[in-house]
Design an enzyme around this catalytic site. Structure first.
Site, PDB file in Angstrom:
ATOM      1  N   ASP A  57     -12.407-130.211  -6.978  1.00 28.75           N
ATOM      2  CA  ASP A  57     -11.089-130.811  -7.224  1.00 28.75           C
ATOM      3  C   ASP A  57     -11.260-132.322  -7.264  1.00 28.75           C
ATOM      4  OD1 ASP A  57      -9.936-128.321  -7.147  1.00 28.75           O
ATOM      5  OD2 ASP A  57      -9.148-128.511  -5.116  1.00 28.75           O
TER       6      ASP A  57
ATOM      7  N   ASP B  87     -13.837-131.427  -2.647  1.00 22.87           N
ATOM      8  CA  ASP B  87     -12.645-132.215  -2.982  1.00 22.87           C
ATOM      9  C   ASP B  87     -12.981-133.707  -3.003  1.00 22.87           C
ATOM     10  OD1 ASP B  87     -10.678-129.863  -2.557  1.00 22.87           O
ATOM     11  OD2 ASP B  87     -11.732-129.971  -0.647  1.00 22.87           O
TER      12      ASP B  87
ATOM     13  N   ASP C 150     -14.999-125.171  -1.888  1.00 22.22           N
ATOM     14  CA  ASP C 150     -15.012-126.061  -3.054  1.00 22.22           C
ATOM     15  C   ASP C 150     -15.387-127.454  -2.565  1.00 22.22           C
ATOM     16  OD1 ASP C 150     -12.847-127.088  -1.684  1.00 22.22           O
ATOM     17  OD2 ASP C 150     -11.437-126.928  -3.337  1.00 22.22           O
TER      18      ASP C 150
END
Ligand code: UTP
Ligand code: MN
Length: 457
Positions: free
Chosen positions: A381, A293, A291
């Site tokens: 995120d 961040d 992902d």
């Protein structure tokens, strides 16, 4: 050098009356190396716990060939010596003992011991699936120690003085050294429950508990789950299945940077007074991640949550927010019980899935063959700590997870302090210690500063 080359040279030397030892010990007088970086070899030698290393000659193959020609060990000349990375005048210092805490080790992304660490990670994951926390942590710690070494462990003797390697982990290393693989690991990899849980938990929103529930109901494939009428997927899992291919594919650094540019653009429309920073694995120098961040903050203390909501609105209006799981702030400094949070901190944050256009990524998208959509979905995120908490949040979100864990363990055990994503508390002085930068936190903890790219524990 390779094994057949070594056998050949050993036979040659033995036939000329030389004594060739197969195990490194203090009996050795000359060490001959071929195709080796001096610095790597020296680092390895220092880790072998030899008393007489300063007296040994560490030599290039040229000394060996000269000696074979002469039929006797020739005098060592400067041209024969394998240079150390350290200046020659300074005596080789004994290698500093490897710390049992990841926050006292420098771990880059270059892993010389993948054959072991990958095995330990499989075993740790398998323990996680059966909720055996003790052994899981033991395997993770062992992997982390091996990742920090600037040399490859080539015999168990070299690992003798390393911390966090228990009997069981050493047996596995021995197997790998002898057979090239470990029977325990092979067993786990071919285990149906492990394979199925690994598959199920690869879906966004599916943890080990849900995965296990589905497994026990006899479901084995993603299709089984989608076709089972009695299973009610939650919103997160629905979107997880919808974008499964994209989300399970690694995110490249170029894609992460492109997303940073897009979010920065959205921030710029709202305020010129904000900071967006890439954290997580990419800040540690990784080229790929699962992902992306980001931390988003503003010097206007107390305005960070409104800023985050405004940024999310902008992204939504642009039609690039495919999914948003928003968690409002639960941060209250007066009620802070530091060291109590486990996985989730108190800052306002969005767990997102964003749509990324290939045209915005330098070098294009990571994608499967035959995929010509021109865009992909990426897990992002986005976290908004208040400015006075920024250093703690940055340290926590940069990770790695193992680095953070050991930082907390070190603080507690060695300094009687508590540290987490929010604050640092000194139990002896009974007070919170302020920090503006990550360096401040290391100083408070009495630790040498470790750069982000050295935190890949
Ligand atoms: P990640 O899970 O994103 O890991 O969490 P990573 O190191 O970036 O690895 P990849 O490349 O994505 O797979 C990043 C850091 O943020 C912390 C984690 O502990 C980790 O150190 N984190 C994550 C939190 O502090 N709180 C959370 O709620 C989630
Ligand atoms: Mn990450």
């Amino acid at each position: 050098m390779g094994q057949s080359r070594r056998s050949f040279l050993t036979r040659l030397a033995t036939s000329k009356g030389f004594r060739v030892l197969h195990v490194l010990s203090d009996e050795v007088t000359h060490i001959v190396s071929e195709d080796n970086q001096g610095s790597g070899l020296w680092a390895w030698l220092r880790g072998c716990g030899l008393k007489l290393l300063p007296k040994m000659h560490v030599l290039d193959i040229s000394w060996f060939t000269d000696s074979m020609r002469e039929g006797r060990p020739v005098a060592v000349e400067a041209k024969h010596r394998l240079q150390d990375a350290l200046p020659e005048s300074s005596p080789a210092p004994p290698m500093a003992a490897v710390s049992p805490y990841a926050c006292q080790r420098r771990t880059t992304t270059e892993n010389h011991n993948k054959i072991f660490t990958e095995a330990f990670e499989v075993l740790a994951e398998s323990c996680e699936f059966s909720e055996r926390e003790g052994p899981c942590l033991a395997f993770r710690r062992a992997a982390s120690v091996l990742k920090s070494l600037p040399w490859a462990v080539q015999c168990l003797g070299a690992a003798r003085s390393l911390p966090c390697l228990g009997e069981q982990t050493k047996v596995i290393m021995e197997e790998i050294l002898q057979h090239g693989h470990s029977f325990d690991v092979e067993k786990v990899l071919s285990d149906e429950r492990y394979q199925t849980l690994k598959l199920f938990t690869s879906v966004f929103g599916v943890g080990p508990k849900t995965g296990d529930k589905w497994y026990r109901r006899g479901l084995r494939s993603l299709r089984d789950i989608l076709e089972e009428p009695s299973i009610q997927l939650n919103r997160m899992q629905k979107v997880g299945f919808l974008h499964y291919g994209d989300i399970s594919r690694a995110v490249s650094r170029a894609e992460a940077l492109a997303l940073g540019g897009i979010i920065d653009g959205a921030v710029g429309r709202i305020t010129r007074d904000a900071v967006l920073v890439l954290t997580g694995g990419f800040r540690r120098g990784k080229e790929f991640g699962h992902d992306v961040d980001f931390l988003l903050t503003t010097p206007q203390q107390g305005k960070e949550e409104a800023l985050l909501l405004a940024v999310l609105d902008t992204l939504r209006q642009q039609g690039i927010l495919l999914y948003c799981d928003y968690h409002p702030s639960t941060f209250d400094i007066s009620k802070l019980r530091i060291g109590w949070y486990d996985a989730m901190d108190h800052y306002p944050k969005g767990f997102l899935i964003m749509r990324l256009e290939g045209s915005q990524v330098e070098g294009g998208l990571q994608r499967d063959k035959g995929d010509d959509r021109g865009w992909r979905a990426v897990r992002v995120d986005l976290v908004s700590p208040p400015m006075d908490r920024y250093a703690f949040a940055l340290l926590g979100w940069t990770g790695s997870r193992q680095f953070d864990r050991d930082l907390r363990r070190y603080a507690r055990r060695e300094r009687r302090m508590l540290v987490d994503n929010h604050a640092l508390y000194d139990k002896t002085k009974k007070e919170f210690l302020a920090a503006e930068t990550e360096k401040d936190i290391f100083v408070h903890l009495g630790l040498e500063y470790i750069e982000p790219w050295q935190r890949n524990a």
